[in-house]
Scaffold this active site. Structure first.
Site, PDB file in Angstrom:
ATOM      1  N   SER A 136      -3.036  17.045 -10.662  1.00  0.00           N
ATOM      2  CA  SER A 136      -4.306  16.287 -11.215  1.00  0.00           C
ATOM      3  C   SER A 136      -5.827  17.227 -11.728  1.00  0.00           C
ATOM      4  O   SER A 136      -4.922  18.867 -12.208  1.00  0.00           O
ATOM      5  CB  SER A 136      -5.520  15.896 -10.129  1.00  0.00           C
ATOM      6  OG  SER A 136      -5.807  17.256  -8.964  1.00  0.00           O
ATOM      7  N   LYS A 137      -6.486  16.967 -12.221  1.00  0.00           N
ATOM      8  CA  LYS A 137      -7.397  17.995 -13.273  1.00  0.00           C
ATOM      9  C   LYS A 137      -7.173  19.423 -12.559  1.00  0.00           C
ATOM     10  O   LYS A 137      -8.238  20.643 -12.863  1.00  0.00           O
ATOM     11  CB  LYS A 137      -8.937  16.984 -13.480  1.00  0.00           C
ATOM     12  CG  LYS A 137      -8.780  16.292 -14.888  1.00  0.00           C
ATOM     13  CD  LYS A 137      -9.831  15.806 -14.879  1.00  0.00           C
ATOM     14  CE  LYS A 137      -9.810  14.004 -15.975  1.00  0.00           C
ATOM     15  NZ  LYS A 137     -10.371  13.931 -15.920  1.00  0.00           N
ATOM     16  N   ARG A 138      -7.789  18.878 -10.976  1.00  0.00           N
ATOM     17  CA  ARG A 138      -8.155  20.934 -10.730  1.00  0.00           C
ATOM     18  C   ARG A 138      -7.157  21.541 -11.121  1.00  0.00           C
ATOM     19  O   ARG A 138      -7.081  22.663 -10.132  1.00  0.00           O
ATOM     20  CB  ARG A 138      -8.475  20.591  -9.181  1.00  0.00           C
ATOM     21  CG  ARG A 138      -7.122  19.977  -8.471  1.00  0.00           C
ATOM     22  CD  ARG A 138      -7.392  19.035  -6.671  1.00  0.00           C
ATOM     23  NE  ARG A 138      -6.376  18.891  -6.041  1.00  0.00           N
ATOM     24  CZ  ARG A 138      -5.732  19.536  -5.212  1.00  0.00           C
ATOM     25  NH1 ARG A 138      -6.031  20.606  -5.341  1.00  0.00           N
ATOM     26  NH2 ARG A 138      -4.728  18.966  -4.397  1.00  0.00           N
ATOM     27  N   HIS A 139      -5.437  21.001 -10.839  1.00  0.00           N
ATOM     28  CA  HIS A 139      -4.602  22.054 -11.326  1.00  0.00           C
ATOM     29  C   HIS A 139      -4.507  23.413 -12.516  1.00  0.00           C
ATOM     30  O   HIS A 139      -4.249  23.751 -13.162  1.00  0.00           O
ATOM     31  CB  HIS A 139      -3.416  20.983 -11.162  1.00  0.00           C
ATOM     32  CG  HIS A 139      -2.829  20.951 -10.183  1.00  0.00           C
ATOM     33  ND1 HIS A 139      -3.054  19.592  -9.171  1.00  0.00           N
ATOM     34  CD2 HIS A 139      -2.893  21.283  -8.313  1.00  0.00           C
ATOM     35  CE1 HIS A 139      -3.309  19.339  -7.890  1.00  0.00           C
ATOM     36  NE2 HIS A 139      -2.886  20.390  -7.789  1.00  0.00           N
ATOM     37  N   GLY A 140      -5.291  21.975 -13.311  1.00  0.00           N
ATOM     38  CA  GLY A 140      -5.785  22.454 -14.944  1.00  0.00           C
ATOM     39  C   GLY A 140      -5.755  21.568 -15.991  1.00  0.00           C
ATOM     40  O   GLY A 140      -5.649  20.063 -15.574  1.00  0.00           O
TER      41      GLY A 140
END
Length: 476
Positions: free
Chosen positions: A238-242
């Site tokens: 997801s976005k929190r992984h980059g």
């Protein structure tokens, strides 16, 4: 059999990493077998689908070089065909009108959950003959009651689903518009799709789609369901992984072939080989080599691959992409050294094109301040006579080139009985504003005679006027 694969994204956002990998696998399979790769835009979700998302998908496919042979086809352009098939299913008794209201279905679901039963439609309207006043019906597919569906999955092996576990899914909404499972079936049938490679989040849809295809007398494609991509923490990417959108990687300075190489290794392997050209991918790719388990996304591995491609790709190719990144900094790459030569000079010490563009800005435009630490360490009083001497030596050169520049710096160091670094480092800071650049002779050769001499003069004047400030010092 002529192989026909497809990539069928929904235009509700950017082209994400998982979708790009699915597109790549489908593209590779078609290319290896001399087949046809089709792009289909599944835009029946009218509330969430946008033209901006369509454009983002097309842009991402184009940047990656995943050219499609047919399409893009849009499902919203095929509603008449879907209605025709829905009528065909109704007439053949394979579908029926369901008049159950949303509240009734919710009550049924709650009751089943209280009884610890699997929530599913109970077929109440299967045999209803009369319309229900005031209710616009949906259309449901009449799923077989008995038997089983066997998915001969190219990745997971045979998957067996009992029809008793499947309920009668909705294939058309009250307004007549088709749902996902109906439109996908009709499209795959009409477009002659022979192989469907997609994420394993679709495994539950596949038996339903096979049953609809059987009811229509249509051929059944071969399916291969690819495990999802996880972040380093084991959670779904997801976005929190980059960055998860393909074009974000373009913006962050990755070469498309580096991302493709990384994606193909996310779930597929060929021995211990890590580096694959696109031609090698086409030659070697086989669905039997796709891993059954999920893959973890490793940003450092992608960076390593990107640096490999920066180092080993043709400089002319890298320069095409560097030009775009220079443009993002307001640079016209024609107003300065040839970007091909800049790539040759800069690629060893930069892992992304963004880094390469940033560290090359001084070649194309003046800088406003000297880097604080570089200025304090290198533009000291004892460096002033060295800069004055090298300025004179460089100004006297009849030929401006790497060899003559190197010789001039070497002669200056010998004349003043210092190491070459004592001349080169103040000179580097004078012309670039920082203590890091390509080898000084290459740096000055690319920068050019006029800019080099002007910047040395400016540094000399700055050193004479230096006020002893400890922060970044504006150049006078």
């Amino acid at each position: 059999m002529k192989i026909r694969t497809r990539f069928a994204p929904s235009p509700t956002g950017y082209l994400h990493i998982g979708g790009a990998r699915t597109a790549l696998f489908s593209w590779l399979y078609a290319r290896r077998h001399g087949g046809t790769f089709i792009l289909r835009i599944e835009d029946t979700d009218l509330e969430r689908s946008t033209q901006a998302s369509v454009n983002a998908i097309l842009e991402g496919m184009n940047w990656l070089g995943l050219t499609y042979d047919e399409g893009p086809f849009y499902q919203t352009h095929r509603f008449d065909r879907y209605r025709e098939v829905i009528r065909q299913l109704l007439d053949a008794g394979h579908a029926y009108r369901c008049y159950c209201t949303r509240d009734e279905l919710e009550a049924l679901r709650n009751e089943q959950m209280q009884n610890k039963e699997k929530p599913r439609y109970n077929g109440l309207c299967r045999d209803r003959q009369e319309p229900r006043a005031g209710v616009e019906p949906v259309i449901r597919f009449r799923n077989p009651d008995d038997g089983e569906v066997v998915i001969q999955d190219a990745v997971k092996g045979d998957i067996v689903i009992r029809n008793a576990e499947l309920d009668d899914l909705v294939i058309a909404r009250p307004d007549g518009s088709p749902t996902y499972n109906l439109s996908v079936v009709v499209d795959d049938w009409d477009m002659g799709i022979t192989h469907v490679i997609r994420g394993d989040d679709h495994v539950n849809n596949t038996p339903r789609q096979i049953n609809i295809l059987k009811a229509l007398g249509a051929p059944i494609p071969e399916y291969g369901h690819v495990p999802m991509i996880l972040g380093a923490d084991g959670a779904r990417l997801s976005k929190r992984h980059g960055a998860v959108g393909v074009m974000q990687y373009r913006d962050e300075g990755y070469l498309p072939e580096a991302l493709l190489n990384y994606l193909v290794r996310l779930g597929w392997s060929h021995g211990d080989q890590e580096i694959f050209s696109l031609d090698e991918m086409v030659e070697l790719f086989d669905t039997k080599d796709i891993n059954v388990s999920a893959s973890s996304f490793n940003p450092e591995k992608l960076l390593w691959l990107n640096h490999h491609y920066l180092m080993n790709s043709a400089p002319e190719h890298v320069a095409v992409h560097l030009r775009w990144h220079l443009g993002q900094f307001g640079i016209d790459p024609e107003q300065g050294p040839d970007p091909v030569e800049v790539v040759k000079a800069q690629r060893e010490r930069n892992r992304t094109l963004v880094d390469m563009a940033k560290s090359s800005l001084f070649f194309y435009r003046e800088f406003d301040v000297y880097e604080e630490k570089a200025e304090q360490k290198n533009l000291k009083a004892e460096a002033l006579p060295l800069l004055q001497a090298i300025h004179a030596g460089l100004a006297a050169l009849s030929v401006w080139g790497q060899e003559s520049i190197h010789a001039a710096i070497e002669q200056c160091a010998q004349r003043h009985d210092v190491k070459m670094g004592a001349v080169a480092q103040p000179l580097r800071v004078a012309v670039s504003g920082t203590s890091v650049s390509p080898p000084i002779d290459i740096t000055l050769s690319l920068l050019g005679r006029t800019a080099t001499l002007n910047r040395i003069e400016r540094a000399i004047e700055h050193m004479k006027k230096k006020s002893g400030q400890t922060s970044g010092i504006s150049i006078q």
